[in-house]
Design a protein around this motif. Structure first.
Motif, mmCIF file in Angstrom:
data_model
loop_
_atom_site.group_PDB
_atom_site.id
_atom_site.type_symbol
_atom_site.label_atom_id
_atom_site.label_comp_id
_atom_site.label_asym_id
_atom_site.label_seq_id
_atom_site.Cartn_x
_atom_site.Cartn_y
_atom_site.Cartn_z
ATOM 1 N N PHE A 54 0.831 -1.199 0.000
ATOM 2 C CA PHE A 54 0.000 0.000 0.000
ATOM 3 C C PHE A 54 0.867 1.251 0.000
ATOM 4 O O PHE A 54 1.876 1.328 0.703
ATOM 5 N N TRP A 55 0.435 2.195 -0.807
ATOM 6 C CA TRP A 55 1.037 3.512 -0.866
ATOM 7 C C TRP A 55 -0.027 4.502 -0.426
ATOM 8 O O TRP A 55 -1.210 4.285 -0.656
ATOM 9 N N SER A 56 0.413 5.573 0.192
ATOM 10 C CA SER A 56 -0.562 6.531 0.704
ATOM 11 C C SER A 56 -0.257 7.943 0.232
ATOM 12 O O SER A 56 0.894 8.305 -0.001
ATOM 13 N N TYR A 57 -1.328 8.688 0.107
ATOM 14 C CA TYR A 57 -1.229 10.113 -0.186
ATOM 15 C C TYR A 57 -1.482 10.841 1.126
ATOM 16 O O TYR A 57 -2.511 10.618 1.773
ATOM 17 N N ARG A 58 -0.527 11.690 1.505
ATOM 18 C CA ARG A 58 -0.613 12.363 2.801
ATOM 19 C C ARG A 58 -0.549 13.873 2.629
ATOM 20 O O ARG A 58 0.220 14.385 1.818
ATOM 21 N N GLU A 59 -1.349 14.531 3.422
ATOM 22 C CA GLU A 59 -1.287 15.992 3.556
ATOM 23 C C GLU A 59 -1.313 16.301 5.042
ATOM 24 O O GLU A 59 -2.149 15.732 5.778
ATOM 25 N N ASN A 60 -0.430 17.172 5.477
ATOM 26 C CA ASN A 60 -0.350 17.541 6.900
ATOM 27 C C ASN A 60 -0.287 16.306 7.786
ATOM 28 O O ASN A 60 -0.965 16.233 8.813
ATOM 29 N N ASN A 61 0.488 15.336 7.350
ATOM 30 C CA ASN A 61 0.710 14.092 8.095
ATOM 31 C C ASN A 61 -0.549 13.236 8.256
ATOM 32 O O ASN A 61 -0.591 12.339 9.084
ATOM 33 N N GLU A 62 -1.590 13.511 7.464
ATOM 34 C CA GLU A 62 -2.811 12.701 7.491
ATOM 35 C C GLU A 62 -2.917 11.927 6.180
ATOM 36 O O GLU A 62 -2.720 12.486 5.104
ATOM 37 N N ILE A 63 -3.241 10.649 6.294
ATOM 38 C CA ILE A 63 -3.426 9.830 5.100
ATOM 39 C C ILE A 63 -4.824 10.102 4.553
ATOM 40 O O ILE A 63 -5.828 9.889 5.239
ATOM 41 N N LEU A 64 -4.890 10.576 3.301
ATOM 42 C CA LEU A 64 -6.167 10.900 2.668
ATOM 43 C C LEU A 64 -6.591 9.852 1.645
ATOM 44 O O LEU A 64 -7.771 9.741 1.327
ATOM 45 N N GLY A 65 -5.625 9.117 1.111
ATOM 46 C CA GLY A 65 -5.932 8.094 0.119
ATOM 47 C C GLY A 65 -4.895 7.000 0.148
ATOM 48 O O GLY A 65 -3.752 7.232 0.565
ATOM 49 N N ILE A 66 -5.323 5.822 -0.282
ATOM 50 C CA ILE A 66 -4.403 4.685 -0.344
ATOM 51 C C ILE A 66 -4.643 3.932 -1.651
ATOM 52 O O ILE A 66 -5.733 3.974 -2.233
ATOM 53 N N MET A 67 -3.596 3.258 -2.103
ATOM 54 C CA MET A 67 -3.711 2.426 -3.295
ATOM 55 C C MET A 67 -2.657 1.338 -3.182
ATOM 56 O O MET A 67 -1.531 1.596 -2.764
ATOM 57 N N GLY A 68 -3.053 0.128 -3.546
ATOM 58 C CA GLY A 68 -2.128 -0.987 -3.473
ATOM 59 C C GLY A 68 -1.571 -1.350 -4.834
ATOM 60 O O GLY A 68 -2.212 -1.128 -5.874
ATOM 61 N N ILE A 69 -0.376 -1.894 -4.810
ATOM 62 C CA ILE A 69 0.251 -2.409 -6.019
ATOM 63 C C ILE A 69 0.717 -3.828 -5.699
ATOM 64 O O ILE A 69 1.176 -4.107 -4.590
ATOM 65 N N GLN A 70 0.544 -4.706 -6.663
ATOM 66 C CA GLN A 70 0.941 -6.098 -6.465
ATOM 67 C C GLN A 70 1.625 -6.587 -7.735
ATOM 68 O O GLN A 70 1.051 -6.525 -8.821
ATOM 69 N N PHE A 71 2.845 -7.045 -7.585
ATOM 70 C CA PHE A 71 3.616 -7.543 -8.710
ATOM 71 C C PHE A 71 3.351 -9.037 -8.817
ATOM 72 O O PHE A 71 3.670 -9.792 -7.898
ATOM 73 N N LYS A 72 2.731 -9.454 -9.928
ATOM 74 C CA LYS A 72 2.350 -10.858 -10.109
ATOM 75 C C LYS A 72 2.830 -11.335 -11.475
ATOM 76 O O LYS A 72 2.377 -10.836 -12.495
ATOM 77 N N GLN A 73 3.744 -12.275 -11.451
ATOM 78 C CA GLN A 73 4.245 -12.893 -12.676
ATOM 79 C C GLN A 73 4.654 -11.832 -13.688
ATOM 80 O O GLN A 73 5.571 -11.070 -13.427
ATOM 81 N N ASP A 74 3.952 -11.733 -14.796
ATOM 82 C CA ASP A 74 4.325 -10.835 -15.885
ATOM 83 C C ASP A 74 3.496 -9.561 -15.937
ATOM 84 O O ASP A 74 3.533 -8.835 -16.929
ATOM 85 N N VAL A 75 2.743 -9.281 -14.878
ATOM 86 C CA VAL A 75 1.911 -8.080 -14.831
ATOM 87 C C VAL A 75 2.037 -7.401 -13.466
ATOM 88 O O VAL A 75 2.565 -7.965 -12.514
ATOM 89 N N THR A 76 1.509 -6.199 -13.413
ATOM 90 C CA THR A 76 1.386 -5.464 -12.161
ATOM 91 C C THR A 76 -0.093 -5.167 -11.968
ATOM 92 O O THR A 76 -0.762 -4.720 -12.899
ATOM 93 N N LEU A 77 -0.583 -5.437 -10.768
ATOM 94 C CA LEU A 77 -1.983 -5.182 -10.450
ATOM 95 C C LEU A 77 -2.095 -3.954 -9.553
ATOM 96 O O LEU A 77 -1.309 -3.788 -8.625
ATOM 97 N N ILE A 78 -3.056 -3.113 -9.857
ATOM 98 C CA ILE A 78 -3.426 -2.029 -8.948
ATOM 99 C C ILE A 78 -4.581 -2.584 -8.128
ATOM 100 O O ILE A 78 -5.573 -3.069 -8.678
ATOM 101 N N ARG A 79 -4.444 -2.508 -6.810
ATOM 102 C CA ARG A 79 -5.407 -3.123 -5.903
ATOM 103 C C ARG A 79 -5.887 -2.108 -4.875
ATOM 104 O O ARG A 79 -5.104 -1.321 -4.367
ATOM 105 N N HIS A 80 -7.142 -2.155 -4.556
ATOM 106 C CA HIS A 80 -7.699 -1.419 -3.415
ATOM 107 C C HIS A 80 -7.354 0.072 -3.450
ATOM 108 O O HIS A 80 -6.585 0.569 -2.635
#
Length: 165
Positions: A54-80
């Motif tokens: 999970f990666w997060s977008y932060r402003e003023n030390n608060e997490i406002l959004g999150i998005m996951g990345i998953q490396f699977k075999q020959d592709v990359t998935l964007i998750r959640h």
């Protein structure tokens, strides 16, 4: 600012944001796929254990959004991909998506609910294209671990490096 989340330190916040933002699906996705909480803590723990970063977008030390990345075999998935309800429509999702897609040279695939028209439009606006039902079914069974009913009610989008069969 976009930063890689510390899954231990940020776990409760990631859980909170997913379950706050996913309320948009209530009444949209099939009733038999909706549950509360939308993603229980055990499921989130499983996703992390299976390699979702999970990666997060932060402003003023608060997490406002999150998005996951998953490396699977020959592709990359964007998750959640979720943004707090109070922080939507401010470009946070787009910033996260751009950051994560720049992290890989592999084709990027995104699965979402077929009835989540706003999500599909968001991804299309960012250069992804909807794949055919046949290809969607094949990809969901290959790269995701989801129940058959979710396969039937989901769609896959791909970036421009994906070569359709």
């Amino acid at each position: 600012m976009i930063v890689k989340s510390d899954h231990t330190r940020d776990f409760d916040t990631i859980y909170e944001i997913i379950n706050d933002a996913s309320i948009a699906y209530k009444g949209i996705i099939p009733k038999d796929r909706w549950k509360e909480p939308y993603m229980p803590k055990a499921e989130l723990e499983t996703q992390i254990a299976e390699g979702v970063e999970f990666w997060s977008y932060r402003e003023n030390n608060e997490i406002l959004g999150i998005m996951g990345i998953q490396f699977k075999q020959d592709v990359t998935l964007i998750r959640h991909a979720y943004v707090r309800t109070t922080a939507r429509q401010k470009g946070i999702g787009g910033k996260l998506l751009n950051h994560l897609t720049e992290m890989t040279q592999k084709p990027v695939l995104i699965g979402t609910w077929v009835d989540a028209s706003w999500a599909i439009s968001f991804y299309e606006k960012h250069g992804f294209r909807t794949l055919s039902r046949k290809e969607t079914n094949q990809l969901l069974k290959t790269y995701w671990s989801i129940p058959q009913r979710q396969v039937e009610t989901s769609i896959v989008l791909a970036n421009n490096t994906w070569k359709s069969n």
